[in-house]
Design a protein around this motif. Structure first.
Motif, PDB file in Angstrom:
ATOM      1  N   ASN A  49       0.855  -1.176   0.026  1.00  0.00           N
ATOM      2  CA  ASN A  49      -0.129   0.019  -0.155  1.00  0.00           C
ATOM      3  C   ASN A  49       0.934   1.270  -0.016  1.00  0.00           C
ATOM      4  O   ASN A  49       0.974   1.710   1.136  1.00  0.00           O
ATOM      5  N   PRO A  50       1.598   1.626  -1.148  1.00  0.00           N
ATOM      6  CA  PRO A  50       2.592   2.601  -1.290  1.00  0.00           C
ATOM      7  C   PRO A  50       1.908   3.943  -0.674  1.00  0.00           C
ATOM      8  O   PRO A  50       2.887   5.059  -0.651  1.00  0.00           O
ATOM      9  N   PRO A  81       7.832  14.438   8.406  1.00  0.00           N
ATOM     10  CA  PRO A  81       6.981  14.481   7.158  1.00  0.00           C
ATOM     11  C   PRO A  81       6.320  13.472   6.722  1.00  0.00           C
ATOM     12  O   PRO A  81       5.833  13.109   5.676  1.00  0.00           O
ATOM     13  N   GLU A  82       6.359  12.118   7.642  1.00  0.00           N
ATOM     14  CA  GLU A  82       5.537  10.947   7.411  1.00  0.00           C
ATOM     15  C   GLU A  82       4.121  11.157   7.325  1.00  0.00           C
ATOM     16  O   GLU A  82       3.606  12.254   7.897  1.00  0.00           O
ATOM     17  N   VAL A  83       3.419  10.408   6.579  1.00  0.00           N
ATOM     18  CA  VAL A  83       1.971  10.490   6.587  1.00  0.00           C
ATOM     19  C   VAL A  83       1.319   9.621   7.632  1.00  0.00           C
ATOM     20  O   VAL A  83      -0.135   9.416   7.578  1.00  0.00           O
ATOM     21  N   ALA A  84       1.761   8.616   8.356  1.00  0.00           N
ATOM     22  CA  ALA A  84       1.132   7.770   9.160  1.00  0.00           C
ATOM     23  C   ALA A  84       2.114   7.076  10.278  1.00  0.00           C
ATOM     24  O   ALA A  84       3.259   7.277   9.979  1.00  0.00           O
ATOM     25  N   PRO A 112      -4.285  -4.563  20.742  1.00  0.00           N
ATOM     26  CA  PRO A 112      -4.854  -3.265  20.231  1.00  0.00           C
ATOM     27  C   PRO A 112      -3.954  -2.556  19.626  1.00  0.00           C
ATOM     28  O   PRO A 112      -2.608  -2.414  19.980  1.00  0.00           O
ATOM     29  N   LEU A 113      -4.488  -2.118  18.210  1.00  0.00           N
ATOM     30  CA  LEU A 113      -3.527  -1.151  17.290  1.00  0.00           C
ATOM     31  C   LEU A 113      -4.298   0.064  16.923  1.00  0.00           C
ATOM     32  O   LEU A 113      -5.621   0.063  17.008  1.00  0.00           O
ATOM     33  N   SER A 114      -3.540   1.180  16.801  1.00  0.00           N
ATOM     34  CA  SER A 114      -4.093   2.060  16.344  1.00  0.00           C
ATOM     35  C   SER A 114      -3.414   2.782  15.171  1.00  0.00           C
ATOM     36  O   SER A 114      -2.061   2.988  15.293  1.00  0.00           O
ATOM     37  N   LEU A 115      -4.126   3.295  14.157  1.00  0.00           N
ATOM     38  CA  LEU A 115      -3.310   3.837  13.002  1.00  0.00           C
ATOM     39  C   LEU A 115      -3.784   5.257  12.677  1.00  0.00           C
ATOM     40  O   LEU A 115      -4.954   5.510  12.508  1.00  0.00           O
ATOM     41  N   SER A 116      -2.926   6.266  13.057  1.00  0.00           N
ATOM     42  CA  SER A 116      -3.215   7.558  12.677  1.00  0.00           C
ATOM     43  C   SER A 116      -2.683   7.861  11.340  1.00  0.00           C
ATOM     44  O   SER A 116      -1.278   7.671  11.069  1.00  0.00           O
ATOM     45  N   TYR A 117      -3.185   8.671  10.643  1.00  0.00           N
ATOM     46  CA  TYR A 117      -2.766   9.119   9.317  1.00  0.00           C
ATOM     47  C   TYR A 117      -3.289  10.524   8.760  1.00  0.00           C
ATOM     48  O   TYR A 117      -4.029  10.936   9.342  1.00  0.00           O
ATOM     49  N   ASP A 118      -2.323  10.839   7.612  1.00  0.00           N
ATOM     50  CA  ASP A 118      -2.511  12.464   7.278  1.00  0.00           C
ATOM     51  C   ASP A 118      -3.718  12.316   6.233  1.00  0.00           C
ATOM     52  O   ASP A 118      -3.561  11.822   5.329  1.00  0.00           O
ATOM     53  N   GLY A 160      -9.847   7.076   4.029  1.00  0.00           N
ATOM     54  CA  GLY A 160     -10.138   5.881   4.800  1.00  0.00           C
ATOM     55  C   GLY A 160     -10.110   4.643   4.057  1.00  0.00           C
ATOM     56  O   GLY A 160      -9.672   3.499   4.557  1.00  0.00           O
ATOM     57  N   GLY A 161     -10.202   4.622   2.705  1.00  0.00           N
ATOM     58  CA  GLY A 161     -10.030   3.445   2.072  1.00  0.00           C
ATOM     59  C   GLY A 161      -8.405   2.989   1.745  1.00  0.00           C
ATOM     60  O   GLY A 161      -8.008   1.767   2.355  1.00  0.00           O
ATOM     61  N   ASP A 162      -7.557   3.689   1.598  1.00  0.00           N
ATOM     62  CA  ASP A 162      -5.988   3.595   1.934  1.00  0.00           C
ATOM     63  C   ASP A 162      -5.852   3.135   3.280  1.00  0.00           C
ATOM     64  O   ASP A 162      -4.961   2.019   3.331  1.00  0.00           O
ATOM     65  N   GLY A 163      -6.300   3.887   4.250  1.00  0.00           N
ATOM     66  CA  GLY A 163      -6.010   3.457   5.855  1.00  0.00           C
ATOM     67  C   GLY A 163      -6.565   2.024   5.946  1.00  0.00           C
ATOM     68  O   GLY A 163      -5.718   1.230   6.681  1.00  0.00           O
TER      69      GLY A 163
END
Length: 448
Positions: A292-293, A386-389, A414-420, A426-429
């Motif tokens: 998922n680049p 400058p990372e996005v996640a 438990p996992l949590s993913l934060s993204y820019d 939402g689909g990418d994440g």
């Protein structure tokens, strides 16, 4: 002296426009075309100006009132001097032009006078210098006089509406328009400068956290924060203010992974390493980034460009006595679990001993922040721009999971993913997150 009633003029058919701001108070001296109130309809905001010069005797409208054409606004005691009563009942054609323009285009109405607060004196002086540099020479003296004497500066209703929406104090904005008029571009520049210069507990353009004398309530001890602590705080604050964070949550079934780690405990000792869950998390993240680049990119060119990285370097957050440090493991997708385990131990030790060099903490594409056994069922990690996640990992717990026939005990992580959200939707994440969970739940896929 005559008393003049100011009414709402023709406002383009807008009915029930709401009063969103009152610009004057009883006793104020006003000039012709100076704004009295601001109305907002469903299409635009517009300033209702004074049609005569004089003293405001009474205000007939308040914030929240809904006014239509002909509604009373204020009573003004008109001055008797001919030169200041330019807006009489029979004005000269030239004097009537501004009012006609205001009626034709409400957003270009006469600028509003805004009082400069007493504690903004130093800001006002700095504003004069900037305005003199940016404005035509003809307007510099007038602007300087206005600021130094603490009287007023100018901003149209559209600009003031934008300032209200973003909480920008107009008295702190340097106007670059004619005679110091504040433009929308000035608000944008102010916002960018606020983010760049802001630090500590507050910043320019943001409400300040009040200083409190805690010693009044009991014994205290004050220490200086380490440079690393201050740097981390600045970076986190900058990321939070600039990046629209979205956080998704999920759980990975790591029952089989934990059994596999237990089987390899002897081999890990013979290799003089420890096989913690972190190497598996890093490996799973690296493979998911490869598949998922979009999450392996960074914004550039002021947000106009997207940099797609052909390498996968993953940072790992390390809690040290001096503060948070994030060393980077390079080419994580090409390394085995054993190689990652050895590198995790090496970099963590260097971080705790303050032996990391700048190169060890540069070039990261994605970060894993694991609370490990510290505790918690979830948290929202802040992106390491400058990372996005970034992936947040909490404490695993045994839970009953339905297998289709019965409940069985499974160890869930438990996992949590934060993204820019400017880059990742939402689909990418969701696709990335699903891949990470699948890899951790079936460790056989890590070798494929």
């Amino acid at each position: 002296m005559a008393i003049e009633k100011i009414i709402v003029p023709d406002i383009g058919g807008a009915e029930g426009a709401e009063v969103i701001e009152v610009l004057v108070t009883p006793g104020d001296e006003v000039s012709v075309d100076q704004g009295l109130i601001v109305l907002e309809s469903d299409k635009a905001s517009m300033e209702i100006p004074a049609t005569v010069a004089g003293k405001v005797i009474e205000l007939l409208a308040a914030v929240g009132d809904e006014l239509a054409e002909g509604a009373p606004v204020a009573m003004i005691e008109r001055v008797s001097e001919p030169d200041t009563a330019a807006a009489s009942t029979e004005p000269e054609p030239a004097a009537d032009v501004p009012r006609q323009a205001a009626q034709e285009d409400p957003l270009e109405a006469a600028p509003a006078a805004v009082q400069v607060l007493p504690d903004s004196e130093s800001t006002a002086v700095e504003s004069v210098r900037d305005t003199e540099a940016a404005s035509p020479a003809g307007g510099a003296v007038t602007t300087a006089q206005a600021h130094v004497t603490g009287t007023k500066f100018y901003a149209g209703p559209a600009v003031r509406k934008l300032a209200r929406e973003f909480g920008i104090p107009l008295e702190q904005v340097h106007g670059s328009g004619p005679q110091g008029r504040i433009l929308k571009d000035d608000l944008h520049r102010y916002s960018r400068r606020s983010v760049q210069e802001g630090g500590g507990s507050g910043g320019a353009g943001l409400p300040q956290v009040p200083e409190i004398d805690f010693a009044r309530f009991g014994e205290v001890e004050t220490t200086s924060r380490t440079k690393l602590d201050r740097l981390t705080a600045t970076n986190m604050r900058r990321s939070w203010l600039n990046v629209p964070h979205v956080t998704q949550f999920d759980e990975a079934d790591i029952t089989d992974l934990e059994a596999f780690r237990a089987q390899l405990k002897g081999e890990a000792e013979s290799r003089e390493t420890r096989l913690t869950p972190l190497p598996f998390l890093i490996k799973a993240s690296a493979i998911a980034l490869r598949d998922n680049p979009k999450l392996n990119t960074s914004l550039a060119g002021g947000g106009e460009e997207l940099v797609w990285k052909k390498y996968i370097h993953i940072g790992m957050a390390v809690d040290t006595p001096s503060g948070l440090m994030v060393p980077v493991i390079r080419d994580a997708d090409r390394k085995s679990i054993w190689q990652l385990a050895a590198e995790v131990m090496e970099l963590a030790a260097k971080a705790r001993e303050r032996k990391l060099v700048p190169q060890d903490m540069q070039g990261g594409c994605f970060t894993v922040s694991s609370l490990g056994a510290i505790g918690g069922t979830g948290f929202t990690p802040i992106i390491n721009t400058p990372e996005v996640a970034i992936l947040g990992v909490s404490k695993a717990a045994t839970k009953p999971v339905w297998n289709g026939v019965e409940f069985e005990p499974r160890k869930m992580l438990p996992l949590s993913l934060s993204y820019d959200h400017r880059v990742v939707n939402g689909g990418d994440g969701g696709r990335f997150f699903t891949r990470v969970v699948a890899l951790l739940s079936d460790i056989r896929q890590l070798s494929l």
